[in-house]
Design a protein around this motif. Structure first.
Motif, PDB file in Angstrom:
ATOM      1  N   GLY A 154      17.083  50.193  79.970  1.00  0.00           N
ATOM      2  CA  GLY A 154      15.788  50.201  79.295  1.00  0.00           C
ATOM      3  C   GLY A 154      15.922  50.167  77.786  1.00  0.00           C
ATOM      4  O   GLY A 154      15.147  49.489  77.090  1.00  0.00           O
ATOM      5  N   MET A 155      16.917  50.858  77.259  1.00  0.00           N
ATOM      6  CA  MET A 155      17.123  50.841  75.813  1.00  0.00           C
ATOM      7  C   MET A 155      17.628  49.476  75.349  1.00  0.00           C
ATOM      8  O   MET A 155      17.299  49.023  74.250  1.00  0.00           O
ATOM      9  CB  MET A 155      18.107  51.932  75.397  1.00  0.00           C
ATOM     10  N   ALA A 156      18.402  48.807  76.181  1.00  0.00           N
ATOM     11  CA  ALA A 156      18.840  47.451  75.831  1.00  0.00           C
ATOM     12  C   ALA A 156      17.637  46.522  75.737  1.00  0.00           C
ATOM     13  O   ALA A 156      17.536  45.694  74.812  1.00  0.00           O
ATOM     14  CB  ALA A 156      19.836  46.936  76.866  1.00  0.00           C
ATOM     15  N   THR A 157      16.704  46.664  76.664  1.00  0.00           N
ATOM     16  CA  THR A 157      15.484  45.848  76.637  1.00  0.00           C
ATOM     17  C   THR A 157      14.667  46.138  75.388  1.00  0.00           C
ATOM     18  O   THR A 157      14.170  45.217  74.711  1.00  0.00           O
ATOM     19  CB  THR A 157      14.642  46.128  77.892  1.00  0.00           C
ATOM     20  N   ALA A 158      14.527  47.421  75.058  1.00  0.00           N
ATOM     21  CA  ALA A 158      13.755  47.787  73.868  1.00  0.00           C
ATOM     22  C   ALA A 158      14.413  47.251  72.606  1.00  0.00           C
ATOM     23  O   ALA A 158      13.728  46.744  71.696  1.00  0.00           O
ATOM     24  CB  ALA A 158      13.618  49.308  73.799  1.00  0.00           C
ATOM     25  N   TYR A 159      15.742  47.334  72.529  1.00  0.00           N
ATOM     26  CA  TYR A 159      16.450  46.868  71.332  1.00  0.00           C
ATOM     27  C   TYR A 159      16.360  45.349  71.191  1.00  0.00           C
ATOM     28  O   TYR A 159      16.205  44.839  70.064  1.00  0.00           O
ATOM     29  CB  TYR A 159      17.910  47.314  71.388  1.00  0.00           C
ATOM     30  N   GLN A 160      16.442  44.637  72.284  1.00  0.00           N
ATOM     31  CA  GLN A 160      16.318  43.170  72.219  1.00  0.00           C
ATOM     32  C   GLN A 160      14.962  42.768  71.658  1.00  0.00           C
ATOM     33  O   GLN A 160      14.847  41.786  70.922  1.00  0.00           O
ATOM     34  CB  GLN A 160      16.517  42.581  73.609  1.00  0.00           C
ATOM     35  N   ALA A 161      13.932  43.538  71.987  1.00  0.00           N
ATOM     36  CA  ALA A 161      12.585  43.219  71.515  1.00  0.00           C
ATOM     37  C   ALA A 161      12.347  43.695  70.085  1.00  0.00           C
ATOM     38  O   ALA A 161      11.611  43.060  69.325  1.00  0.00           O
ATOM     39  CB  ALA A 161      11.546  43.837  72.448  1.00  0.00           C
ATOM     40  N   TYR A 162      12.982  44.808  69.690  1.00  0.00           N
ATOM     41  CA  TYR A 162      12.714  45.413  68.381  1.00  0.00           C
ATOM     42  C   TYR A 162      14.026  45.818  67.693  1.00  0.00           C
ATOM     43  O   TYR A 162      14.271  47.001  67.424  1.00  0.00           O
ATOM     44  CB  TYR A 162      11.801  46.641  68.541  1.00  0.00           C
ATOM     45  N   PRO A 163      14.885  44.859  67.383  1.00  0.00           N
ATOM     46  CA  PRO A 163      16.195  45.199  66.802  1.00  0.00           C
ATOM     47  C   PRO A 163      16.108  45.781  65.398  1.00  0.00           C
ATOM     48  O   PRO A 163      17.062  46.441  64.950  1.00  0.00           O
ATOM     49  CB  PRO A 163      16.929  43.855  66.794  1.00  0.00           C
ATOM     50  N   ASP A 164      15.000  45.562  64.690  1.00  0.00           N
ATOM     51  CA  ASP A 164      14.889  46.059  63.320  1.00  0.00           C
ATOM     52  C   ASP A 164      14.278  47.454  63.238  1.00  0.00           C
ATOM     53  O   ASP A 164      14.186  48.016  62.146  1.00  0.00           O
ATOM     54  CB  ASP A 164      14.046  45.086  62.480  1.00  0.00           C
ATOM     55  N   ASP A 165      13.846  47.994  64.365  1.00  0.00           N
ATOM     56  CA  ASP A 165      13.293  49.343  64.376  1.00  0.00           C
ATOM     57  C   ASP A 165      14.457  50.337  64.330  1.00  0.00           C
ATOM     58  O   ASP A 165      15.312  50.352  65.215  1.00  0.00           O
ATOM     59  CB  ASP A 165      12.457  49.548  65.642  1.00  0.00           C
ATOM     60  N   HIS A 166      14.487  51.183  63.311  1.00  0.00           N
ATOM     61  CA  HIS A 166      15.634  52.068  63.110  1.00  0.00           C
ATOM     62  C   HIS A 166      15.813  53.066  64.244  1.00  0.00           C
ATOM     63  O   HIS A 166      16.947  53.356  64.663  1.00  0.00           O
ATOM     64  CB  HIS A 166      15.510  52.806  61.778  1.00  0.00           C
ATOM     65  N   ASP A 167      14.720  53.617  64.744  1.00  0.00           N
ATOM     66  CA  ASP A 167      14.847  54.617  65.801  1.00  0.00           C
ATOM     67  C   ASP A 167      15.271  53.981  67.114  1.00  0.00           C
ATOM     68  O   ASP A 167      16.105  54.541  67.840  1.00  0.00           O
ATOM     69  CB  ASP A 167      13.525  55.372  65.955  1.00  0.00           C
TER      70      ASP A 167
END
Length: 539
Positions: A154-167
């Motif tokens: 799930g975190m991989a999916t979130a990061y792929q969508a929002y890689p520039d979000d620091h948190d």
């Protein structure tokens, strides 16, 4: 010798360390009103809730999970429509790197919080994080990794969508480090996590997740010097967060820099004493104390280490979680084994204190049996040594169904070392050497767990001692060199290296090892230092 009252001693140590730290570490503190670093998530909530959420998320990045949960809870009560506050409650109910399995009650609570988050969420970025946490709690399973794999995906999916979000980037890096505990190629995962966290830190130098998780990423073989600048900045952004004051010492343990280990953990323990968890002192206190005791033992300052232990034991109740159980078992074992006080080691009582649920903590209990067995074999009580070895075998088997696949490996390493000493005592010297070598090879298959500063007796250090006893100094010297490359600056490794080099007829090497030990432990009163001082004078 005049005895200093224990609580006063602890305060004096912490104050002295803080003063030394202020002199040693230059740079003004970060201007941060909340004292946790800078988090700016911009949650889809009322402005008042946004600010409170940022603070709670910062505490979660510091792995102050209980405290963060309390703050998230307060937000949900005041602002029940703040979806991310409900996410925060659920997300603090598991700790990825600590391998703690949530109870049935915690799973039920998290599922309820996730449902509330889903009902309130309107933002796709927030939805991605909520679904990642949901993936941890939705399975009906007792296997922790079956839960963690859903969260990491799930975190991989979130990061792929929002890689520039620091948190999101920081939490994704944490998920990579979580995966690394299971992966064959853990180095690639550490590489990626390091790269992401360095980028976040360069963009936001006071982000607590970037610094904290970067320390975990570099708390691995050959990586300790990769993020020293980030490490140094941690205490400045969070001067009153005990885990932030402790974390730099993970790196300094890897480097064998005991004054730094002592410095950071004295400050951490002092702050952590103020953190209460349901009537018990937070495990962050005993966590810092174990590292503090370990640091003083490597400097051969045994009386100070014992005073610190007594001050910690004066606390009426410690938090009974896995870290608490681990350190309560480890500290008395370290004091005996590091000083080679085999009578004291043989007298160690497992499963103390009795308010700890020891059946849940195989590795922690194993520390007591390991020390007890080492003590027994060295004083010639082979029956008790065999009993301890069998107990370790049973605990390793029990840990196979536990939350972390590394736990049975750690126990088995210790069991092989103990079995090696037993074989040596029984005259089967080649088997003893073989067992010690196999323990070293097995240890290299996993990274050190972040809960511990180091082994009670590392395999190559143990191998060196057996080889010295067999009058094989050249081989012993190679073993001590190998041990020092993994765990540099350990008192007993340096002592063994000096003795082995002298036995091997290499006076220059003996002088070098002796010089290192004299630098590491200039104030020790251990009898073993007389030989080392003689070598130093000869040089």
């Amino acid at each position: 010798m005049t005895r200093i009252p224990l609580m006063l001693l602890a305060t004096m140590l912490a104050s002295a360390a803080a003063a030394e730290h202020d002199q040693a570490h230059t740079g003004a503190p970060v201007d941060d009103e909340q004292g946790i670093g800078t988090v700016a998530f911009n949650a889809d909530c009322a402005e008042e809730a946004q600010q409170a959420f940022d603070r709670a998320l910062g505490m979660m990045h510091h792995m102050m999970y209980v405290q963060a949960r309390g703050e998230f809870d307060a937000i949900t009560e005041a602002h029940p429509d703040c979806a991310m506050a409900h996410w925060g409650v659920a997300t603090t109910l598991f700790q990825p790197l600590w391998a703690t399995t949530p109870s049935d009650a915690e799973v039920a609570r998290a599922r309820e919080a996730i449902e509330q988050a889903r009902n309130a969420v309107e933002d796709e970025r927030e939805q991605a994080l909520i679904e990642a946490t949901a993936a941890f709690f939705e399975p009906d399973t007792d296997r922790l990794w079956d839960r963690l794999s859903g969260w990491t995906d799930g975190m991989a999916t979130a990061y792929q969508a929002y890689p520039d979000d620091h948190d999101i980037a920081a939490l994704y890096a944490l998920s990579l480090l979580t995966e690394a505990t299971q992966a064959e190629d853990r180095h690639a995962l550490h590489d990626e996590a390091e790269s992401i966290l360095k980028r976040v830190w360069e963009e936001a130098s006071t982000h607590p997740g970037a610094i904290h998780y970067a320390i975990h990423a570099t708390d691995a073989d050959g990586r300790a010097e990769n993020a020293l600048e980030m490490v140094e900045s941690y205490g400045k952004i969070a001067p009153n967060v005990p885990h932030a004051l402790h974390m730099p010492s993970h790196i300094y343990v890897r480097l064998g820099d005991w004054p730094q280990v002592i410095d950071w953990n004295a400050r951490s323990a002092d702050v952590a004493r103020e953190h209460d968890v349901n009537g018990a002192i937070s495990f962050h206190y005993i966590h810092a104390v174990d590292y503090l005791v370990y640091g003083y033992l490597q400097r051969g300052e045994d009386a100070t280490a014992e005073e610190i232990r007594e001050a910690a034991w004066d606390v009426s109740r410690h938090q009974g979680s896995f870290p608490g159980a681990f350190h309560l078992a480890a500290i008395p074992a370290r004091l005996a084994v590091e000083q080679r006080d085999w009578e004291a080691a043989a007298d160690i009582q497992p499963r103390v204190p009795d308010y700890i649920a020891w059946d849940n903590f195989h590795w922690a209990e194993g520390l007591s049996w390991y020390a007890r067995g080492l003590g027994a074999v060295h004083i010639g009580d082979l029956e008790a040594a065999h009993e301890a070895e069998q107990r370790l075998a049973g605990l390793a088997e029990g840990a196979e169904s536990g939350p972390d696949p590394r736990f049975p490996v750690y126990i088995e390493v210790d069991r092989r070392i103990l079995e090696g000493f037993i074989a040596h005592a029984e005259g089967d010297d080649e088997r003893a050497v073989e067992l010690m070598r196999s323990a070293g090879e097995l240890e290299s298959s996993v990274e050190k767990h972040p809960v511990t500063p180091g082994a009670l007796l590392p395999p190559y250090e143990a191998l060196g001692e057996v080889l010295l006893a067999l009058d094989r100094p050249d081989e012993a010297l190679a073993a001590f060199e190998r041990s020092d490359s993994i765990w540099p600056g350990r008192y007993n490794t340096l002592l063994g290296g000096a003795r082995a080099a002298e036995g091997a007829g290499d006076p220059d090497a003996a002088l070098s090892w002796a010089g290192q030990l004299l630098e590491v432990a200039p104030n020790t009163e251990r009898d073993s230092m007389e030989q080392v001082r003689r070598l130093g004078r000869r040089g």
